[in-house]
Design a protein around this motif. Structure first.
Motif, mmCIF file in Angstrom:
data_model
loop_
_atom_site.group_PDB
_atom_site.id
_atom_site.type_symbol
_atom_site.label_atom_id
_atom_site.label_comp_id
_atom_site.label_asym_id
_atom_site.label_seq_id
_atom_site.Cartn_x
_atom_site.Cartn_y
_atom_site.Cartn_z
ATOM 1 N N ASP A 17 41.868 66.254 28.563
ATOM 2 C CA ASP A 17 42.336 64.901 28.776
ATOM 3 C C ASP A 17 44.102 64.847 28.866
ATOM 4 O O ASP A 17 44.455 64.159 29.815
ATOM 5 C CB ASP A 17 41.943 64.167 27.714
ATOM 6 N N ASP A 18 44.616 65.606 28.115
ATOM 7 C CA ASP A 18 46.115 65.542 28.095
ATOM 8 C C ASP A 18 46.627 66.197 29.417
ATOM 9 O O ASP A 18 47.284 65.943 29.830
ATOM 10 C CB ASP A 18 46.564 66.399 27.014
ATOM 11 N N LYS A 19 45.879 67.393 29.808
ATOM 12 C CA LYS A 19 46.368 67.939 31.041
ATOM 13 C C LYS A 19 46.014 66.963 32.265
ATOM 14 O O LYS A 19 46.814 66.985 33.191
ATOM 15 C CB LYS A 19 45.276 69.269 31.336
ATOM 16 N N ASN A 41 45.820 63.895 32.228
ATOM 17 C CA ASN A 41 46.885 62.819 32.129
ATOM 18 C C ASN A 41 48.271 63.125 32.713
ATOM 19 O O ASN A 41 49.041 62.421 33.354
ATOM 20 C CB ASN A 41 46.858 62.286 30.817
ATOM 21 N N ALA A 42 48.799 64.351 32.377
ATOM 22 C CA ALA A 42 49.937 64.719 32.569
ATOM 23 C C ALA A 42 49.842 65.305 34.372
ATOM 24 O O ALA A 42 50.906 64.909 34.902
ATOM 25 C CB ALA A 42 50.131 66.391 31.929
ATOM 26 N N GLN A 65 40.298 67.170 24.020
ATOM 27 C CA GLN A 65 41.686 66.386 23.961
ATOM 28 C C GLN A 65 42.633 67.200 24.977
ATOM 29 O O GLN A 65 43.390 66.798 25.666
ATOM 30 C CB GLN A 65 42.253 66.597 22.842
ATOM 31 N N TYR A 66 42.602 68.532 25.135
ATOM 32 C CA TYR A 66 43.448 69.404 25.792
ATOM 33 C C TYR A 66 43.243 68.958 27.315
ATOM 34 O O TYR A 66 44.322 68.617 28.058
ATOM 35 C CB TYR A 66 43.344 70.807 25.534
#
Length: 102
Positions: A78-80, A82-83, A75-76
């Protein structure tokens, strides 16, 4: 006395066989375990795991812990990612707007 020793030996042999069987099932199921989103194998289902020996229950608990950590890291990342994509998009869009203004 020898009967007790024999029973102890048989119980130890059965315990070792159970552990080895569990380990083989986990290793054989490892590829599907990784592909299934890091969910521990069905042998670790809480309904079934109560019947497992304490050592195997600890292994199942560790597998659940590993799955939770794996999901959190995924998840981390993926978030990174996406950011990062959002930043690149905003940068490209901002550069395009500045060129249009000149």
């Amino acid at each position: 006395m020898p009967a007790t020793r024999g029973n102890h030996h048989t119980a130890a042999t059965m315990a070792v066989a159970a552990v080895l069987t569990f380990v083989v099932l986990v290793v054989v199921g490892a590829p599907s375990f990784a592909e299934a989103g890091s969910i521990p194998p069905p042998h670790c289902n809480p309904d079934v795991s109560d019947a497992l020996p304490p050592r195997l229950r600890r292994i199942c608990a560790a597998l659940y812990g590993i799955a939770e950590i794996s999901n959190a890291v995924e998840q981390y990342l993926d978030d990174k990612s996406n950011a990062s994509r959002l930043f690149l998009y905003a940068s490209a869009h901002s550069a395009h707007v500045h060129r249009s203004d000149t």
